[in-house]
Motif scaffolding. Structure first.
Motif, PDB file in Angstrom:
ATOM      1  N   PHE A 159      -2.368-100.332  97.077  1.00  0.00           N
ATOM      2  CA  PHE A 159      -2.102-101.635  96.470  1.00  0.00           C
ATOM      3  C   PHE A 159      -2.894-101.796  95.181  1.00  0.00           C
ATOM      4  CE2 PHE A 159      -2.868-106.146  95.803  1.00  0.00           C
ATOM      5  CZ  PHE A 159      -1.614-106.693  95.964  1.00  0.00           C
ATOM      6  N   ILE A 160      -4.165-101.404  95.210  1.00  0.00           N
ATOM      7  CA  ILE A 160      -5.006-101.496  94.014  1.00  0.00           C
ATOM      8  C   ILE A 160      -4.414-100.661  92.883  1.00  0.00           C
ATOM      9  CG2 ILE A 160      -7.270-100.891  93.052  1.00  0.00           C
ATOM     10  CD1 ILE A 160      -8.453-101.550  95.834  1.00  0.00           C
ATOM     11  N   GLN A 161      -4.026 -99.430  93.204  1.00  0.00           N
ATOM     12  CA  GLN A 161      -3.453 -98.559  92.183  1.00  0.00           C
ATOM     13  C   GLN A 161      -2.088 -99.055  91.709  1.00  0.00           C
ATOM     14  OE1 GLN A 161      -3.495 -94.621  93.889  1.00  0.00           O
ATOM     15  NE2 GLN A 161      -5.732 -94.498  93.879  1.00  0.00           N
ATOM     16  N   ALA A 162      -1.314 -99.647  92.616  1.00  0.00           N
ATOM     17  CA  ALA A 162      -0.002-100.181  92.241  1.00  0.00           C
ATOM     18  C   ALA A 162      -0.138-101.356  91.277  1.00  0.00           C
ATOM     19  CB  ALA A 162       0.771-100.606  93.488  1.00  0.00           C
ATOM     20  N   VAL A 163      -1.172-102.165  91.468  1.00  0.00           N
ATOM     21  CA  VAL A 163      -1.432-103.264  90.527  1.00  0.00           C
ATOM     22  C   VAL A 163      -1.701-102.703  89.134  1.00  0.00           C
ATOM     23  CG1 VAL A 163      -3.076-105.080  89.898  1.00  0.00           C
ATOM     24  CG2 VAL A 163      -2.239-104.923  92.247  1.00  0.00           C
ATOM     25  N   SER A 196       6.108 -99.680  97.602  1.00  0.00           N
ATOM     26  CA  SER A 196       7.100 -99.731  98.677  1.00  0.00           C
ATOM     27  C   SER A 196       6.952 -98.632  99.738  1.00  0.00           C
ATOM     28  CB  SER A 196       8.520 -99.709  98.089  1.00  0.00           C
ATOM     29  OG  SER A 196       8.716 -98.571  97.276  1.00  0.00           O
ATOM     30  N   PRO A 197       6.613 -97.363  99.372  1.00  0.00           N
ATOM     31  CA  PRO A 197       6.476 -96.355 100.440  1.00  0.00           C
ATOM     32  C   PRO A 197       5.371 -96.698 101.443  1.00  0.00           C
ATOM     33  CG  PRO A 197       6.605 -95.315  98.280  1.00  0.00           C
ATOM     34  CD  PRO A 197       6.435 -96.773  98.043  1.00  0.00           C
ATOM     35  N   ASN A 198       4.406 -97.484 101.024  1.00  0.00           N
ATOM     36  CA  ASN A 198       3.280 -97.799 101.906  1.00  0.00           C
ATOM     37  C   ASN A 198       3.607 -98.888 102.922  1.00  0.00           C
ATOM     38  OD1 ASN A 198       0.917 -96.186 100.666  1.00  0.00           O
ATOM     39  ND2 ASN A 198       1.930 -97.132  98.919  1.00  0.00           N
ATOM     40  N   ILE A 199       4.726 -99.573 102.716  1.00  0.00           N
ATOM     41  CA  ILE A 199       5.135-100.569 103.703  1.00  0.00           C
ATOM     42  C   ILE A 199       5.502 -99.865 105.014  1.00  0.00           C
ATOM     43  CG2 ILE A 199       6.844-102.336 104.257  1.00  0.00           C
ATOM     44  CD1 ILE A 199       6.996-102.945 101.256  1.00  0.00           C
ATOM     45  N   SER A 200       6.268 -98.789 104.902  1.00  0.00           N
ATOM     46  CA  SER A 200       6.613 -98.029 106.110  1.00  0.00           C
ATOM     47  C   SER A 200       5.371 -97.395 106.719  1.00  0.00           C
ATOM     48  CB  SER A 200       7.655 -96.953 105.792  1.00  0.00           C
ATOM     49  OG  SER A 200       7.164 -96.040 104.825  1.00  0.00           O
ATOM     50  N   PRO A 216       7.753-101.692  88.596  1.00  0.00           N
ATOM     51  CA  PRO A 216       6.942-100.497  88.886  1.00  0.00           C
ATOM     52  C   PRO A 216       5.896-100.736  89.970  1.00  0.00           C
ATOM     53  CG  PRO A 216       6.439-101.362  86.707  1.00  0.00           C
ATOM     54  CD  PRO A 216       7.668-102.063  87.179  1.00  0.00           C
ATOM     55  N   PHE A 217       5.379-101.970  90.059  1.00  0.00           N
ATOM     56  CA  PHE A 217       4.449-102.288  91.146  1.00  0.00           C
ATOM     57  C   PHE A 217       5.143-102.127  92.495  1.00  0.00           C
ATOM     58  CE2 PHE A 217       3.307-105.521  94.290  1.00  0.00           C
ATOM     59  CZ  PHE A 217       1.995-105.153  94.567  1.00  0.00           C
ATOM     60  N   GLY A 218       6.335-102.690  92.619  1.00  0.00           N
ATOM     61  CA  GLY A 218       7.084-102.581  93.870  1.00  0.00           C
ATOM     62  C   GLY A 218       7.464-101.152  94.186  1.00  0.00           C
ATOM     63  N   THR A 254       1.452-112.856  79.094  1.00  0.00           N
ATOM     64  CA  THR A 254       1.235-112.608  80.521  1.00  0.00           C
ATOM     65  C   THR A 254       2.545-112.628  81.276  1.00  0.00           C
ATOM     66  OG1 THR A 254      -0.976-113.588  80.452  1.00  0.00           O
ATOM     67  CG2 THR A 254       0.096-113.461  82.605  1.00  0.00           C
ATOM     68  N   SER A 255       3.389-113.609  80.959  1.00  0.00           N
ATOM     69  CA  SER A 255       4.686-113.716  81.612  1.00  0.00           C
ATOM     70  C   SER A 255       5.524-112.461  81.387  1.00  0.00           C
ATOM     71  CB  SER A 255       5.429-114.945  81.086  1.00  0.00           C
ATOM     72  OG  SER A 255       6.733-115.010  81.616  1.00  0.00           O
ATOM     73  N   SER A 256       5.514-111.954  80.151  1.00  0.00           N
ATOM     74  CA  SER A 256       6.300-110.756  79.827  1.00  0.00           C
ATOM     75  C   SER A 256       5.807-109.535  80.594  1.00  0.00           C
ATOM     76  CB  SER A 256       6.219-110.482  78.317  1.00  0.00           C
ATOM     77  OG  SER A 256       6.776-111.558  77.579  1.00  0.00           O
ATOM     78  N   VAL A 257       4.485-109.331  80.603  1.00  0.00           N
ATOM     79  CA  VAL A 257       3.908-108.156  81.257  1.00  0.00           C
ATOM     80  C   VAL A 257       4.135-108.204  82.763  1.00  0.00           C
ATOM     81  CG1 VAL A 257       1.751-106.960  81.803  1.00  0.00           C
ATOM     82  CG2 VAL A 257       2.183-107.753  79.461  1.00  0.00           C
ATOM     83  N   VAL A 258       3.890-109.360  83.367  1.00  0.00           N
ATOM     84  CA  VAL A 258       4.023-109.488  84.824  1.00  0.00           C
ATOM     85  C   VAL A 258       5.482-109.357  85.239  1.00  0.00           C
ATOM     86  CG1 VAL A 258       3.752-111.045  86.787  1.00  0.00           C
ATOM     87  CG2 VAL A 258       1.928-110.847  85.088  1.00  0.00           C
ATOM     88  N   ARG A 259       6.386-109.956  84.477  1.00  0.00           N
ATOM     89  CA  ARG A 259       7.815-109.915  84.835  1.00  0.00           C
ATOM     90  C   ARG A 259       8.331-108.482  84.855  1.00  0.00           C
ATOM     91  NH1 ARG A 259       9.351-113.016  81.195  1.00  0.00           N
ATOM     92  NH2 ARG A 259      10.258-111.531  79.708  1.00  0.00           N
ATOM     93  N   VAL A 260       7.985-107.706  83.850  1.00  0.00           N
ATOM     94  CA  VAL A 260       8.436-106.314  83.799  1.00  0.00           C
ATOM     95  C   VAL A 260       7.635-105.446  84.763  1.00  0.00           C
ATOM     96  CG1 VAL A 260       8.647-104.277  82.319  1.00  0.00           C
ATOM     97  CG2 VAL A 260       9.254-106.521  81.433  1.00  0.00           C
ATOM     98  N   GLY A 261       6.349-105.776  84.942  1.00  0.00           N
ATOM     99  CA  GLY A 261       5.478-104.964  85.786  1.00  0.00           C
ATOM    100  C   GLY A 261       5.761-105.074  87.272  1.00  0.00           C
ATOM    101  N   LEU A 262       6.486-106.103  87.685  1.00  0.00           N
ATOM    102  CA  LEU A 262       6.786-106.263  89.112  1.00  0.00           C
ATOM    103  C   LEU A 262       7.595-105.088  89.662  1.00  0.00           C
ATOM    104  CD1 LEU A 262       7.593-110.080  89.419  1.00  0.00           C
ATOM    105  CD2 LEU A 262       5.673-108.841  90.454  1.00  0.00           C
TER     106      LEU A 262
END
Length: 286
Positions: free
Chosen positions: A57-61, A244-248, A238-240, A228-236
Motif C-alpha cells: 500500500f505504501i509503495q502503491a501510494v 489490486s493483486p494484494n487484495i486477493s 496506477p495506485f489501484g 492536487t486534483s489533477s495528480v490524484v485523479r490520474v494517480g488513482l
C-alpha cells in the motif's frame, strides 16, 4: 499501419527497462521472505507475508502520486509549458511528503489492529510488528523511491531508472544477508535492508532530477488545489493497479490463518511470490 524500425527501437528502449524495473519491485518481498524463512522458519515467513499488503500500500501510494504527476508533467512539457511542468513536480513532491508523514503516523500507532485484521496472531503478531515498525520509519524513502522513478522515465531516463532500482534491489540482498544471516537481526534486519534499498533508489532518483534541474518544491498556494486534483485523479488508476493483486493476498492470508495457521500462510507465500513477478512484468508494459 506502417511501423518503422526507429519506432520499434524507441518502444523497446522504454518498455524493456520498465518491465525489468517492475519485476524487481515485486521481488523485494521475496528476498526478505527467503532470508527470514531460512532463519526463522514458518513463523517469520508468514509474518512477512501478512505484513506485505501494508508495504505494498505504501509503495502503491508512491506509484500513484508519481505517475499521476509524471503524466501531467509530460503533457505540459510537450506543450512547451515548462513552468506548468515544474509545478506538477512540485505538487507531486508535496503530496508524497504529506502522505509519508500521514502513513508513518498511522502505521506506528495502529499497526497492531491492522495486522490482526490481516490475520496476524500468535507468534506471527510480534514478528510482524517488529518488521512493520521499522518499515514505517522508512515510509518516506519508499514513497519517494517509487514516486520519483516515473518522472525519470518521462524525462528519457528509462535505463537510469532501471539502474537505480537494480542498485536498490542489490543493496537489499546484501543487507538482508548481513543483517539476517550474519548478524542475526531477524525481522528488524530484514526491514532495515528493505528500507536501505529503497533509500538508495530514492537517492539515485533525486540525483538525476537535480542534475536535470527538475527537482522543485515551489508552487503558489492558489495552484495547490487544482494541481492536487489533477495528480490524484490520474494517480488513482496506477495506485489501484499496483494495489489490486494484494487484495486477493489479504483474503487468502485470512483464510489460511483461520484454517491452516502459520504453515498454510508460509506455503501460499511461495506461490504468491511467483505470481507477483508475473504481474509485475505485465504491469511494466504500462
Amino acid at each position: 499501419m506502417n511501423i518503422n524500425k526507429q519506432d520499434v527501437r524507441i518502444f523497446f528502449r522504454y518498455v524493456l527497462p520498465s518491465i525489468f524495473s517492475f519485476a524487481l519491485s515485486g521481488i523485494y518481498s521475496i528476498v526478505d521472505g527467503y532470508f527470514i524463512g531460512n532463519r526463522l522458519g514458518d513463523a517469520g515467513l508468514s509474518a512477512v507475508t501478512i505484513v506485505y499488503p501494508i508495504v505494498a500500500f505504501i509503495q502503491a501510494v508512491g506509484t500513484g502520486l508519481g505517475m499521476g504527476g509524471a503524466i501531467y508533467f509530460s503533457i505540459e512539457r510537450a506543450r512547451g509549458q515548462d513552468k506548468e511542468a515544474n509545478r506538477l513536480i512540485a505538487i507531486a513532491n508535496w503530496l508524497m511528503l504529506g502522505f509519508s508523514v500521514l502513513l508513518t503516523t498511522l502505521v506506528l500507532f495502529y499497526n497492531a489492529p491492522m495486522l490482526k485484521l490481516l490475520g496476524a496472531s500468535g507468534n506471527m503478531l510480534p514478528l510482524a510488528q517488529e518488521y512493520i515498525i521499522i518499515i514505517s520509519f522508512g515510509t518516506g524513502l519508499q514513497i519517494f523511491g517509487t514516486g520519483l522513478v516515473p518522472f525519470i522515465r518521462n524525462l528519457g531516463g528509462s535505463s537510469f531508472a532501471m539502474i537505480s532500482m537494480v542498485s536498490g534491489f542489490a543493496t537489499n540482498i546484501v543487507f538482508d544477508y548481513l543483517f539476517v544471516w550474519v548478524w542475526e537481526q531477524g525481522m528488524t534486519g530484514a526491514a532495515l535492508a528493505t528500507v536501505l534499498g529503497q533509500g538508495l533508489t530514492m537517492l539515485f532518483a533525486l540525483a538525476y532530477l537535480f542534475r536535470k534541474g527538475r527537482f522543485t518544491m515551489k508552487i503558489h498556494l492558489d495552484q495547490v488545489l487544482p494541481a492536487t486534483s489533477s495528480v490524484v485523479r490520474v494517480g488513482l488508476a496506477p495506485f489501484g493497479l499496483a494495489m489490486s493483486p494484494n487484495i486477493s493476498l489479504m483474503i487468502i492470508n485470512r483464510f489460511s490463518a483461520s484454517y491452516g495457521g502459520e504453515s498454510a500462510i508460509a506455503v501460499y507465500a511461495c506461490i504468491a511470490y511467483m505470481i507477483s513477478i508475473n504481474l509485475a512484468d505485465f504491469t511494466g508494459h504500462r
